[in-house]
Scaffold this motif. Structure first.
Motif, PDB file in Angstrom:
ATOM      1  N   TYR A  12      -1.816   4.402  -5.387  1.00 11.16           N
ATOM      2  CA  TYR A  12      -1.877   4.966  -6.724  1.00 11.16           C
ATOM      3  C   TYR A  12      -3.199   4.563  -7.395  1.00 11.16           C
ATOM      4  O   TYR A  12      -3.012   3.617  -8.243  1.00 11.16           O
ATOM      5  CB  TYR A  12      -0.607   4.800  -7.551  1.00 11.16           C
ATOM      6  N   LYS A  24       1.702   2.717  -0.288  1.00 15.79           N
ATOM      7  CA  LYS A  24       1.146   3.801  -1.026  1.00 15.79           C
ATOM      8  C   LYS A  24      -0.029   3.671  -1.987  1.00 15.79           C
ATOM      9  O   LYS A  24       0.166   2.596  -2.830  1.00 15.79           O
ATOM     10  CB  LYS A  24       2.579   4.706  -1.758  1.00 15.79           C
ATOM     11  N   GLU A  39       4.091  -0.394  -2.691  1.00 11.36           N
ATOM     12  CA  GLU A  39       3.082   0.675  -3.812  1.00 11.36           C
ATOM     13  C   GLU A  39       2.031  -0.333  -4.354  1.00 11.36           C
ATOM     14  O   GLU A  39       2.221  -1.782  -4.373  1.00 11.36           O
ATOM     15  CB  GLU A  39       3.698   1.253  -4.933  1.00 11.36           C
TER      16      GLU A  39
END
Length: 265
Positions: free
Chosen positions: A174, A172, A134
């Protein structure tokens, strides 16, 4: 950060902000990323009987730090030790521990850790927090777009986006705003033959019609659809040259004119 061990949830704030809440599955202790609004955070904390012990800040804009002082006071009233990480180079008064680019932050009482990545451009001291799979990148990379250049230079922003683009494709992303539909309208303007982009527009419209976030996105997705990560694409080069009415001889030059175009779009 392992997906089976941690939940990452959005708390919506203002018109389009996401405050990210990170919670180990078997714990009530949480981390918040860029809590610009304390009230929505406190409501979620109290309704779910959570304990705040860490805040991560990416940059100094008020919609990212505006809730920190109230959250600090709340934690003090509960006798909860609270650590606020952020870039002191970005002049953030509420930070208690400097998040130094190139360093590693270990979140107390968890196995969660982040590498701190310098991302100047949107602001001088902007950073991201990168874990195994992330990245919390504030206002640098958005789905289908990138942040405005308020304090830095186009070269800095181009280099910062290149750092993010070089992360593993499974990472990912964010980011802190729900800007995707507007970003994709611009992306289509400059890259309208991109089938990945056209399909993604349909996917995003469906999500938003259901009131669902389009975030997280992924590095893999953004490399396929985001014009700011595709400045070597021939159609994007040609589109940007037509807009700027000049020959653009490098990816960075394309990026610079693309950002100017988006600012006026």
């Amino acid at each position: 950060m392992k997906s089976l061990q941690y939940d990452i949830l959005p708390i919506r704030a203002f018109n389009d902000n996401y405050i990210w809440l990170i919670k180990p599955s078997a714990s009530q202790y949480i981390t918040l990323v860029d809590p610009g609004d304390a009230n929505v955070c406190l409501q979620y904390i109290e309704e779910n009987k959570l304990i705040l012990h860490t805040i991560l800040i990416t940059h100094h804009h008020n919609d990212h730090i505006g809730g920190v002082d109230k959250l600090k006071d709340y934690c003090k009233s509960k006798n909860w030790p609270l650590t606020v990480y952020g870039p002191l180079s970005d002049n953030i008064h509420c930070v208690t521990v400097d998040a130094i680019a190139g360093g590693i932050i270990n979140i107390k009482d968890t196995s969660l850790s982040f590498n701190v990545l310098a991302l100047p451009g949107h602001t001088h001291g902007h950073i991201a927090y990168v874990s195994d799979n992330e990245v919390f990148c504030g206002d640098t990379l958005f789905s289908g777009g990138c942040g405005r250049i308020f304090e830095g230079t186009p070269t800095q922003m181009f280099n910062s986006l290149s750092k993010l683009a070089s992360l593993p494709t499974s990472t990912k992303v964010y980011c802190a705003h729900e800007y995707t539909i507007a970003n994709l309208a611009f992306a289509k303007e400059v890259n309208n033959s991109n089938r990945h982009l056209i399909n993604y527009i349909d996917e995003v419209k469906s999500l938003r019609e259901q009131g669902k976030p389009t975030i997280p996105t992924s590095i893999e997705k953004e490399l396929l659809i985001n014009p700011f990560l595709r400045c070597n694409d021939e159609e994007i080069i040609q589109s940007t040259q037509r807009y700027s009415n000049q020959k653009l001889s490098s990816d960075e030059a394309v990026f610079t004119q693309l950002r100017v175009w988006k600012d006026k779009f």
